[in-house]
Design an enzyme around this catalytic site. Structure first.
Site, short mmCIF file in Angstrom:
data_model
loop_
_atom_site.label_atom_id
_atom_site.label_comp_id
_atom_site.label_asym_id
_atom_site.label_seq_id
_atom_site.Cartn_x
_atom_site.Cartn_y
_atom_site.Cartn_z
N ASP A 42 7.03 8.86 6.95
CA ASP A 42 5.85 8.20 6.98
C ASP A 42 4.83 9.19 7.80
O ASP A 42 5.19 10.20 8.22
CB ASP A 42 5.93 6.84 8.10
CG ASP A 42 4.88 5.66 7.81
OD1 ASP A 42 4.00 6.02 6.97
OD2 ASP A 42 5.26 4.66 7.98
N ASP A 98 1.03 -0.52 1.42
CA ASP A 98 1.61 -1.57 2.68
C ASP A 98 1.33 -2.87 2.28
O ASP A 98 1.64 -3.93 3.15
CB ASP A 98 0.83 -1.24 3.85
CG ASP A 98 1.45 -0.28 4.82
OD1 ASP A 98 2.63 -0.01 4.42
OD2 ASP A 98 1.09 0.25 5.92
C1 DGJ Z 1 3.56 2.20 7.69
C2 DGJ Z 1 4.36 1.78 6.72
O1 DGJ Z 1 3.87 1.92 5.38
C3 DGJ Z 1 5.27 0.73 6.56
O2 DGJ Z 1 6.08 0.31 5.72
C4 DGJ Z 1 6.08 0.76 7.84
O3 DGJ Z 1 7.05 1.87 7.64
C5 DGJ Z 1 5.14 1.09 9.11
N1 DGJ Z 1 4.17 2.21 8.72
C6 DGJ Z 1 6.03 1.22 10.31
O4 DGJ Z 1 5.16 1.97 11.27
#
Ligand code: DGJ
Length: 756
Positions: A479, A549
């Site tokens: 991430d 997200d």
């Molecule tokens: C952003 C990601 O896109 C989410 O899926 C998740 O992993 C969060 N970060 C966790 O902090």
């Protein structure tokens, strides 16, 4: 040979299966761009070029007294700088004497079988015998600046990649202020721009408009390819649609900030330049130094947007993505993020895994919160050591319990970031970007590590490689949750600070390269606050990227639609999440959520302990369906059957490349009263063959009768006594018609198999 050079005419002709690309060196050794488009024989190409004195156009010294030759009007293969071409340019350079000038002339060419290497950067590759590289060298008339224009031709695939190598072949330092990857002049034609803008949780929204006499800039100045604009866009003729018309694609294989400028000039000629974003860029080209730009993947389709998309999908599958999961089926996963957020311990994770295993899920992914003092997003980033208060005894005992259930195990990391509340920051505050005398900007309460520093990368490599060595981890979600700002590297001198952003990206690639090479069996999934770094650069290291997200299935339809213009569904991380959805509060049937997520990598992101028995049964059958149709979904040709938002439903389809099967998908997004019959024409079938309807998920559709809310008796599609067999021509040209479909977001899937 996919290119020829005619010595007499000094004409370069590149040929792919369906396109031609022509360049010519003139008597002043200026490299003209002659043509890129539908395949032609070059005889008579002279007709495309003509010169006349155009007012207010400067003329280079050597053409005197001829006023018809001007760098400002000649379609060129690469731009000059500061010497009379006033259109958008690919280079800006400050010479050792302080002058801003570059004026290139042809110096020669070389070619070889295979694809040119691009040190330190992700790039398309040759699978053996399919690519040919042509390098045309241009030299500045005065300074030691030399540029190699590198064309890698994948003739059978209608793809040409382009990048530039800038070289300093003499004394003194040349300072590059802009070092783009390509210039493409399209002297004729009027074009629409189709680009993909967005924001967090709403990425890659398609937007199409005609180009006008102006400079269009598509860019990300965020140090990442960004949620806001994707480094892929299309120019197509005004009439072009999915099946008809000319279309050019431009895709940068780069994960940092980028810029594309598209100018329609005073004579209606269109110029495209593209490369690393230059507002936060400069590069010192020392004596003997080289600077390699990222590659742009170019493609041309004479048959509309679908053909162009297929070119990119196949190319990304075959020539960008690498490793085990290029071909192997990826496991169906469950991710705990939306199920638990930070509120978990080892017992809860194992319980989730136990439930998931019973449903047929194949991998448990532990998301953010397992390390350091990470109980919220305010602390812990940088401390890549397990939090034993949450996971008693460490990672290994929990992983062992999960593996005993027959599941694979994956884990989340965000290596490029640091929280001030972390041991790492307390020890090395200087590792994070911050400008002297200024407090750095926080975003999600985190700072960015200077990935250009070797010591930073060494620390991260040690933590992460140890974790992978000591634990049986099958998957990593990588991430990255903020844009870059406060760019200042403490290891670079003042006059090299402009290199910081690009060195960050090179450092990121270096770390990704080390880890993916050392752990080839680990499946990597990219992520950046969802789809903020959804680009071909990341795909070189990780065959899938979390798309957004936003897990709301109806919103996802549009994100997946927009992303599909350039990227294959196999790269799109997609999960079924809970209803009501956590980002929009919308209720959506679990069948619909699954139909949408199946057009991606497919997985779940919810707490399975909270599911009803009915939902559990649905999930069991969804996973079976996905596995059964995996090949056609992930490797077949993808067709957009509706133009997004233009009607009350959205439909898309997959067809096997040999037309042996097809999977139709449809979601009614906005049911109408007195509904217009829903007729869908399939694509990519064999018109002369017979197909059998082998799987028909219309059983989940509802009519108003089922809902018992209307005085009228209406017949839904599911009640028709549908014939089982159809000719390919009937499905493609007559189409398939459904009855009245009602309710909240009903979805269907139908699978057709060729039987004769
Ligand atoms: C952003 C990601 O896109 C989410 O899926 C998740 O992993 C969060 N970060 C966790 O902090």
């Amino acid at each position: 040979m996919s290119f020829t050079y005619d010595q007499t005419q000094k004409l370069f002709t590149i040929e792919t299966k369906n396109s031609s690309y022509l360049m010519q060196v003139d008597k002043y050794r200026i490299l003209h761009h002659i043509y890129y488009g539908r395949k032609i024989k070059s005889d008579g190409y002279e007709n495309l070029i003509f010169f006349y004195d155009r007012s207010c156009a400067g003329n280079p010294d050597e053409v005197y007294p001829d006023r018809t030759i001007s760098l400002n009007t000649i379609p060129q293969e690469f731009t000059t700088f500061g010497v009379g071409d006033f259109r958008v340019h690919s280079i800006e350079v400050t010479n050792p004497d302080g002058s801003f000038g570059a004026d290139f002339r042809y110096a020669g060419y070389k070619s070889f079988e295979g694809a040119a290497e691009l040190p330190g950067l992700p790039h398309a590759y040759d699978n053996g015998g399919e690519a040919e590289t042509l390098i045309i060298t241009l030299k500045d008339k005065v300074t030691p600046l030399t540029v190699d224009l590198v064309f890698v031709i994948y003739a059978e695939k209608d793809m040409i990649t382009r990048h530039v190598v800038y070289r300093n072949e003499g004394k003194g330092t040349l300072k590059l202020g802009r070092a783009f990857s390509l210039c493409l002049d399209l002297p004729y034609g009027k074009w629409d721009l189709l680009h993909f803008h967005g924001k967090h949780a709403k990425e890659r929204q398609p937007e199409r408009r005609p180009l006008s006499h102006a400079i269009e800039t598509l860019e990300s100045g965020r140090g990442t390819s960004s949620h806001q604009e994707n480094p892929f866009f299309i120019l197509c003729d005004h009439a072009a649609n999915e099946d008809y018309g000319e279309a050019y694609g431009f895709m940068l294989i780069y994960s940092g900030g980028f810029k594309a400028e598209i100018e329609v000039d005073q004579f209606d000629s269109t110029r495209v330049v593209m490369g690393i974003q230059d507002d936060l860029f400069s590069w010192n080209l020392e004596e003997g130094g080289e600077f390699h730009t990222p590659e742009v993947i170019l493609s041309y389709s004479k048959d509309g947007l679908t053909r162009l998309s297929h070119n990119y999908h196949d190319f990304i599958h075959e020539n960008v993505i690498r490793g085990r999961y290029k071909t192997e089926r990826k496991p169906v996963l469950i991710n705990n993020w939306e199920g638990t957020y930070f509120d978990f311990d080892d017992q809860k994770i194992v319980e989730i895994a136990e439930e998931a295993a019973k449903l047929g899920v194949e991998m448990m992914v532990l998301d953010d919160g397992w390390f350091g003092e990470r109980n919220s997003d305010n602390a812990g980033l940088g401390d890549w050591f397990v939090n034993e208060k949450k996971l008693k005894g460490g990672l290994k005992p929990m992983i062992d319990r999960i593996k005993a259930l027959g599941l694979k195990f994956g884990i989340w990391i965000e290596p490029e970031m640091v929280n001030e509340d972390s041991d790492l920051y307390r020890k090395h505050p200087d590792w994070a970007f911050a400008m002297p005398g200024r407090k750095p900007t926080r975003c999600r309460n985190q700072l960015v590590l200077d990935m250009g520093r070797e010591d930073v990368r060494a620390y991260l490599y040690e933590c992460l490689s140890n974790m992978l060595r000591e634990n049986p981890i099958d998957y990593i979600k990588w991430d990255m949750n903020r844009s870059l700002s406060d760019l200042y590297s403490r290891v670079l001198p003042a006059d090299r600070q402009g290199e910081t952003a690009h060195r960050y990206v090179l450092g990121l690639y270096d770390l990704m390269d080390k880890l993916t090479s050392e752990f080839p069996d680990v499946l990597f999934e990219g992520c950046s606050g969802g789809g903020g770094r959804f680009d071909a650069g990341i795909m070189y290291y990780s065959p899938q990227i979390w798309l957004s997200d936003d897990t709301d299935a109806i919103q996802r339809l549009q994100i997946q639609y927009g992303s599909s213009f350039g990227y294959p569904v196999s790269t799109m991380g997609a999960h079924v999440s809970a209803s009501p959805n956590h980002q929009t509060g919308r209720h959506c049937p679990i069948h619909t959520r699954a139909v949408v997520a199946m057009s991606g990598t497919f997985g779940y992101e919810l707490d399975p302990r909270k599911l009803s028995e009915n939902d559990k049964a649905m999930i069991r059958s969804q996973i079976e369906t996905f596995k059964k149709y995996y090949d056609v979904i992930q490797r077949g040709d993808y067709y957009r059957l509706t133009e997004f938002g233009k009607t009350y439903y959205e439909a898309w389809q997959y067809a096997a490349k040999d037309a042996s099967e097809a999977l139709l998908n449809l979601v009614v997004t906005n049911p109408e009263p007195n509904q217009t019959p829903l007729n869908i024409r399939l694509k990519g079938l064999d018109p002369d063959a017979i197909y059998e309807l082998e799987y028909d998920a219309r059983e989940y559709l509802k009519s108003l009768d089922d809902l018992e809310i209307n005085e009228f008796s209406v017949d839904s599609g599911k009640k028709e006594a549908a014939p089982k067999r159809y000719s390919g021509s009937m499905l493609m040209y007559g189409g398939f018609t459904f009855g009245w479909i009602a309710g909240d977001y009903p979805a269907l899937q139908m699978h057709f198999v060729k039987v004769g």
